[in-house]
Design a protein around this motif. Structure first.
Motif, PDB file in Angstrom:
ATOM      1  N   ASP A 283      55.845  47.268  76.862  1.00 53.04           N
ATOM      2  CA  ASP A 283      55.611  48.146  77.895  1.00 53.04           C
ATOM      3  C   ASP A 283      55.763  48.215  79.499  1.00 53.04           C
ATOM      4  OD1 ASP A 283      57.051  50.906  76.754  1.00 53.04           O
ATOM      5  OD2 ASP A 283      55.090  51.186  76.277  1.00 53.04           O
ATOM      6  N   LEU A 284      54.515  47.336  79.778  1.00 49.61           N
ATOM      7  CA  LEU A 284      54.354  46.487  81.240  1.00 49.61           C
ATOM      8  C   LEU A 284      55.399  45.632  81.536  1.00 49.61           C
ATOM      9  CD1 LEU A 284      52.321  46.569  83.621  1.00 49.61           C
ATOM     10  CD2 LEU A 284      51.238  44.706  82.268  1.00 49.61           C
ATOM     11  N   ALA A 285      55.199  44.551  80.510  1.00 49.36           N
ATOM     12  CA  ALA A 285      56.499  43.926  80.302  1.00 49.36           C
ATOM     13  C   ALA A 285      57.973  43.960  80.798  1.00 49.36           C
ATOM     14  CB  ALA A 285      56.463  42.821  79.607  1.00 49.36           C
ATOM     15  N   HIS A 286      58.241  44.950  80.278  1.00 57.60           N
ATOM     16  CA  HIS A 286      59.954  45.791  80.187  1.00 57.60           C
ATOM     17  C   HIS A 286      60.056  46.399  81.144  1.00 57.60           C
ATOM     18  CE1 HIS A 286      59.811  43.636  76.465  1.00 57.60           C
ATOM     19  NE2 HIS A 286      60.823  43.594  77.505  1.00 57.60           N
ATOM     20  N   ASN A 287      58.999  47.945  81.284  1.00 62.95           N
ATOM     21  CA  ASN A 287      59.151  48.585  82.243  1.00 62.95           C
ATOM     22  C   ASN A 287      57.839  48.871  83.287  1.00 62.95           C
ATOM     23  OD1 ASN A 287      60.885  50.052  81.109  1.00 62.95           O
ATOM     24  ND2 ASN A 287      59.746  50.388  78.756  1.00 62.95           N
TER      25      ASN A 287
ATOM     26  N   PRO B 130      45.695  52.070  83.885  1.00 60.89           N
ATOM     27  CA  PRO B 130      46.728  52.135  84.860  1.00 60.89           C
ATOM     28  C   PRO B 130      47.953  52.557  83.907  1.00 60.89           C
ATOM     29  CG  PRO B 130      46.002  50.071  83.921  1.00 60.89           C
ATOM     30  CD  PRO B 130      44.703  50.772  83.442  1.00 60.89           C
ATOM     31  N   ALA B 131      48.504  53.024  84.795  1.00 59.97           N
ATOM     32  CA  ALA B 131      50.339  53.488  83.925  1.00 59.97           C
ATOM     33  C   ALA B 131      51.522  53.166  84.299  1.00 59.97           C
ATOM     34  CB  ALA B 131      49.926  55.540  83.799  1.00 59.97           C
ATOM     35  N   ILE B 132      52.639  53.314  83.608  1.00 58.03           N
ATOM     36  CA  ILE B 132      54.517  52.988  83.540  1.00 58.03           C
ATOM     37  C   ILE B 132      55.074  54.394  84.143  1.00 58.03           C
ATOM     38  CG2 ILE B 132      53.945  50.763  84.316  1.00 58.03           C
ATOM     39  CD1 ILE B 132      55.704  52.523  81.552  1.00 58.03           C
ATOM     40  N   LEU B 133      55.841  54.204  84.812  1.00 54.60           N
ATOM     41  CA  LEU B 133      56.931  54.931  84.182  1.00 54.60           C
ATOM     42  C   LEU B 133      58.299  54.224  83.450  1.00 54.60           C
ATOM     43  CD1 LEU B 133      57.371  58.323  84.466  1.00 54.60           C
ATOM     44  CD2 LEU B 133      59.045  57.409  86.517  1.00 54.60           C
ATOM     45  N   ASN B 134      58.145  54.885  82.160  1.00 50.26           N
ATOM     46  CA  ASN B 134      59.039  53.740  81.618  1.00 50.26           C
ATOM     47  C   ASN B 134      60.929  54.373  81.170  1.00 50.26           C
ATOM     48  OD1 ASN B 134      59.234  56.194  79.815  1.00 50.26           O
ATOM     49  ND2 ASN B 134      58.443  55.977  77.666  1.00 50.26           N
TER      50      ASN B 134
ATOM     51  N   LEU C 120      48.386  40.567  84.270  1.00 45.81           N
ATOM     52  CA  LEU C 120      48.646  39.692  84.344  1.00 45.81           C
ATOM     53  C   LEU C 120      48.313  38.357  83.315  1.00 45.81           C
ATOM     54  CD1 LEU C 120      48.517  39.041  88.119  1.00 45.81           C
ATOM     55  CD2 LEU C 120      50.968  38.673  86.394  1.00 45.81           C
ATOM     56  N   LYS C 121      46.999  38.432  83.157  1.00 45.71           N
ATOM     57  CA  LYS C 121      46.668  37.393  81.639  1.00 45.71           C
ATOM     58  C   LYS C 121      47.262  37.943  81.000  1.00 45.71           C
ATOM     59  CE  LYS C 121      43.080  34.833  80.145  1.00 45.71           C
ATOM     60  NZ  LYS C 121      41.608  34.777  80.441  1.00 45.71           N
ATOM     61  N   ALA C 122      47.414  39.107  80.586  1.00 49.25           N
ATOM     62  CA  ALA C 122      48.156  40.110  78.886  1.00 49.25           C
ATOM     63  C   ALA C 122      49.414  39.702  79.214  1.00 49.25           C
ATOM     64  CB  ALA C 122      47.634  41.147  79.467  1.00 49.25           C
ATOM     65  N   GLU C 123      50.081  39.846  80.071  1.00 50.61           N
ATOM     66  CA  GLU C 123      51.647  39.194  80.648  1.00 50.61           C
ATOM     67  C   GLU C 123      52.077  38.281  81.912  1.00 50.61           C
ATOM     68  OE1 GLU C 123      54.034  40.385  78.458  1.00 50.61           O
ATOM     69  OE2 GLU C 123      53.030  40.607  77.541  1.00 50.61           O
ATOM     70  N   PRO C 124      51.836  37.017  81.319  1.00 50.87           N
ATOM     71  CA  PRO C 124      52.662  36.684  83.361  1.00 50.87           C
ATOM     72  C   PRO C 124      53.509  36.642  83.739  1.00 50.87           C
ATOM     73  CG  PRO C 124      51.099  35.317  81.154  1.00 50.87           C
ATOM     74  CD  PRO C 124      51.767  36.448  80.801  1.00 50.87           C
TER      75      PRO C 124
ATOM     76  N   TRP D  32      55.043  39.388  84.122  1.00 50.90           N
ATOM     77  CA  TRP D  32      54.687  41.127  84.713  1.00 50.90           C
ATOM     78  C   TRP D  32      54.985  41.012  86.512  1.00 50.90           C
ATOM     79  CZ3 TRP D  32      50.339  43.555  86.542  1.00 50.90           C
ATOM     80  CH2 TRP D  32      50.480  44.439  87.614  1.00 50.90           C
ATOM     81  N   THR D  33      55.836  42.096  87.290  1.00 46.50           N
ATOM     82  CA  THR D  33      55.617  41.758  88.142  1.00 46.50           C
ATOM     83  C   THR D  33      55.976  42.927  88.932  1.00 46.50           C
ATOM     84  OG1 THR D  33      58.270  41.631  88.741  1.00 46.50           O
ATOM     85  CG2 THR D  33      56.886  39.795  89.186  1.00 46.50           C
TER      86      THR D  33
END
Length: 142
Positions: free
Chosen positions: A43-47, A69-73, A102-106, A108-109
């Motif tokens: 989810d973090l990497a894609h959304n 931390p949360a994202i809107l999918n 960032l370490k888990a999903e390099p 990600w921005t």
């Protein structure tokens, strides 16, 4: 350390489970725990372009803040993308949490970050320099 044993077992049982533990260099005491499940990493990497960071305060046994931390999918649902227990809610603790993400999903921005504390804005921009940081409206009103 019991929590470390639990996380090592999870890492062996769940492919893609990620965790980090922070130990204070001078006192050798635990000062942070961060973890993410594989679905959260995806989810973090894609959304993860829109990130919400909020902490609960005084709700854990040791009065450590829990940041979720949360994202809107893509279905417009708010999804937790990790969990972080830290010994304080100061900027360095949030910096460490974002560095763990960032370490888990390099790859990600984040483009936009909503946060619950004005004090953490510098920590966020240090790790995510291109992100725009906003104070959560609920926290402004209350």
């Amino acid at each position: 350390m019991a929590v470390l044993n639990v996380f090592h077992k999870l890492q062996k049982a769940v492919v893609g489970f990620f965790f980090e533990i922070s130990i204070h260099p001078e006192t050798n005491r635990l000062n942070g725990v961060f973890w993410m499940f594989p679905e959260q990493r995806w989810d973090l990497a894609h959304n993860g372009h829109l990130l919400f960071v909020d902490g609960t305060h005084g709700t854990t046994h040791h009065d450590w803040p829990l940041f979720t931390p949360a994202i809107l999918n893509s279905f417009n649902r708010l999804r937790a993308v990790g969990y972080c227990l830290v010994d304080s809610e100061c900027g360095p603790a949030q910096t460490w949490m974002l560095e763990c993400m960032l370490k888990a999903e390099p790859s990600w921005t984040a483009k936009v970050v909503f946060n619950d504390a004005k004090l953490a804005e510098e920590s966020i921009t240090r790790v995510l320099p291109e992100a725009r940081v906003f104070l959560c409206w609920w926290h402004i009103v209350h």
